[in-house]
Design a protein around this motif. Structure first.
Motif, PDB file in Angstrom:
ATOM      1  N   VAL A 196       4.164   9.399   4.294  1.00 55.67           N
ATOM      2  CA  VAL A 196       2.709   9.379   4.100  1.00 55.67           C
ATOM      3  C   VAL A 196       1.949   9.434   5.427  1.00 55.67           C
ATOM      4  N   HIS A 197       2.448   8.722   6.437  1.00 50.06           N
ATOM      5  CA  HIS A 197       1.705   8.695   7.700  1.00 50.06           C
ATOM      6  C   HIS A 197       1.806  10.039   8.427  1.00 50.06           C
ATOM      7  N   TYR A 221      -1.651  11.413   0.687  1.00 45.73           N
ATOM      8  CA  TYR A 221      -0.902  11.931  -0.466  1.00 45.73           C
ATOM      9  C   TYR A 221      -1.564  13.234  -0.919  1.00 45.73           C
ATOM     10  N   GLU A 281       0.817  -1.233   0.000  1.00 45.76           N
ATOM     11  CA  GLU A 281       0.000   0.000   0.000  1.00 45.76           C
ATOM     12  C   GLU A 281       0.837   1.262   0.000  1.00 45.76           C
ATOM     13  N   THR A 282       2.069   1.150   0.493  1.00 41.47           N
ATOM     14  CA  THR A 282       2.973   2.309   0.550  1.00 41.47           C
ATOM     15  C   THR A 282       4.355   1.867   0.056  1.00 41.47           C
ATOM     16  N   THR A 283       5.281   2.840   0.033  1.00 42.30           N
ATOM     17  CA  THR A 283       6.660   2.508  -0.375  1.00 42.30           C
ATOM     18  C   THR A 283       7.503   2.060   0.832  1.00 42.30           C
ATOM     19  N   PRO A 343       6.339  10.439  -0.416  1.00 43.96           N
ATOM     20  CA  PRO A 343       5.550   9.251  -0.085  1.00 43.96           C
ATOM     21  C   PRO A 343       6.065   8.470   1.137  1.00 43.96           C
ATOM     22  N   GLN A 344       7.373   8.598   1.458  1.00 47.61           N
ATOM     23  CA  GLN A 344       7.887   7.888   2.644  1.00 47.61           C
ATOM     24  C   GLN A 344       7.359   8.519   3.943  1.00 47.61           C
TER      25      GLN A 344
END
Ligand code: KIV
Length: 272
Positions: free
Chosen positions: A152-153, A158, A62-64, A149-150
């Motif tokens: 994201v939390h 995004y 779901e994420t990188t 994106p790293q």
């Protein structure tokens, strides 16, 4: 009008700086394997990025965040075998930059094992020291700011970055500090076009944009978006070049041509 053609020499950082000075745009794409890397090299893509987006588009996460240095090295080596002329840029994955020493060790190994000419790292002001350290040890760096994106939390999703006055000022200041710290390239992701234009004009180093408007020095897209196989809804700033082309090779060439002729990104791919 430019028509896409094979690159006639090995792409280097000084060459990208020369393009910036001449006001010529350059095309970048992500790749994760040998076959696509070969196609991109043949189609005149100046910069090929082994992005940690591989965690999402190749591995199905779901994420990188789950991507490791070993994953990046594996894909980096495959891509590297496919490139003759394009410049190879490789991402530093999440958790690979937690101290100066760790960043230096990981970046050195990535360069040694993949032949990367540039490593890309996410992080604005928090990574200035890392940019300085890598640069001091002759590892060329592309700093990635805007949407990261790293993070994201931390960012809570995004989202377009730098939309309000204060964050726009902060991003300009960060970009200048990154250049001062020795970065060779800057990548802006999901930034309003006007702000990305200002930053591009402010900096001497080439600026690559994704969702950052038409005036950056270079453009980058994730391969899966360009060939229309994004598993979920593609980002609004991307374009499926397969809709107007009958092969992957011609779609990639059409992208290069569109970037060089400044017809991609169009207004509909930009944020205000
Ligand atoms: O990992 C990646 O593919 C990237 C691009 C979105 C620029 O960083």
């Amino acid at each position: 009008m430019y028509v896409s053609k094979p690159l006639d020499k090995k792409i280097t950082l000084p060459y990208l700086r020369k393009l910036k000075k001449q006001g010529e745009k350059f095309a970048c794409l992500t790749a994760y394997d040998y076959s696509f890397a070969r196609l991109m090299d043949k189609s005149g893509v100046e910069v090929v990025l082994v992005g940690d987006s591989l965690g999402m588009v190749i591995q199905g996460h779901e994420t990188t965040l789950p991507v490791t240095v070993e994953h990046i090295e594996y894909h980096g080596q495959a891509v590297s075998r496919g490139l003759e002329k394009s410049l190879l840029m490789v991402d530093m994955p999440f958790g690979s930059l937690n101290s100066q020493q760790q960043a230096l060790d990981n970046a050195s190994q990535i360069v040694k094992k993949t032949g990367a000419q540039v490593v890309k790292l996410e992080g604005g002001i928090t990574q200035i020291k890392t940019v300085e350290t890598l640069s001091k040890y002759n590892i060329p760096v592309c700093a990635h700011v805007g949407l990261q994106p790293q993070s994201v939390h931390k960012m809570g999703g995004y989202r377009v970055q730098g939309r309000d006055h204060d964050s726009a000022i902060e991003m300009k200041d960060t970009a200048l500090q990154i250049q001062e710290a020795g970065a060779d390239l800057l990548l802006l992701e999901c930034v309003p076009e006007a702000l990305a234009t200002e930053i591009t004009q402010l900096l001497q180093i080439p600026v690559i944009g994704i969702g950052a408007g038409a005036n950056c020095d270079g453009q980058i897209l994730v391969l899966q978006d360009l060939i229309g196989i994004t598993p979920d809804r593609p980002p609004s700033f991307s374009k499926n070049f397969m809709l107007e082309n009958d092969s992957i090779e011609t779609a990639i060439s059409a992208y290069v041509t569109a970037v060089k002729n400044k017809t991609f990104p169009a207004a509909s791919h930009c944020f205000s």
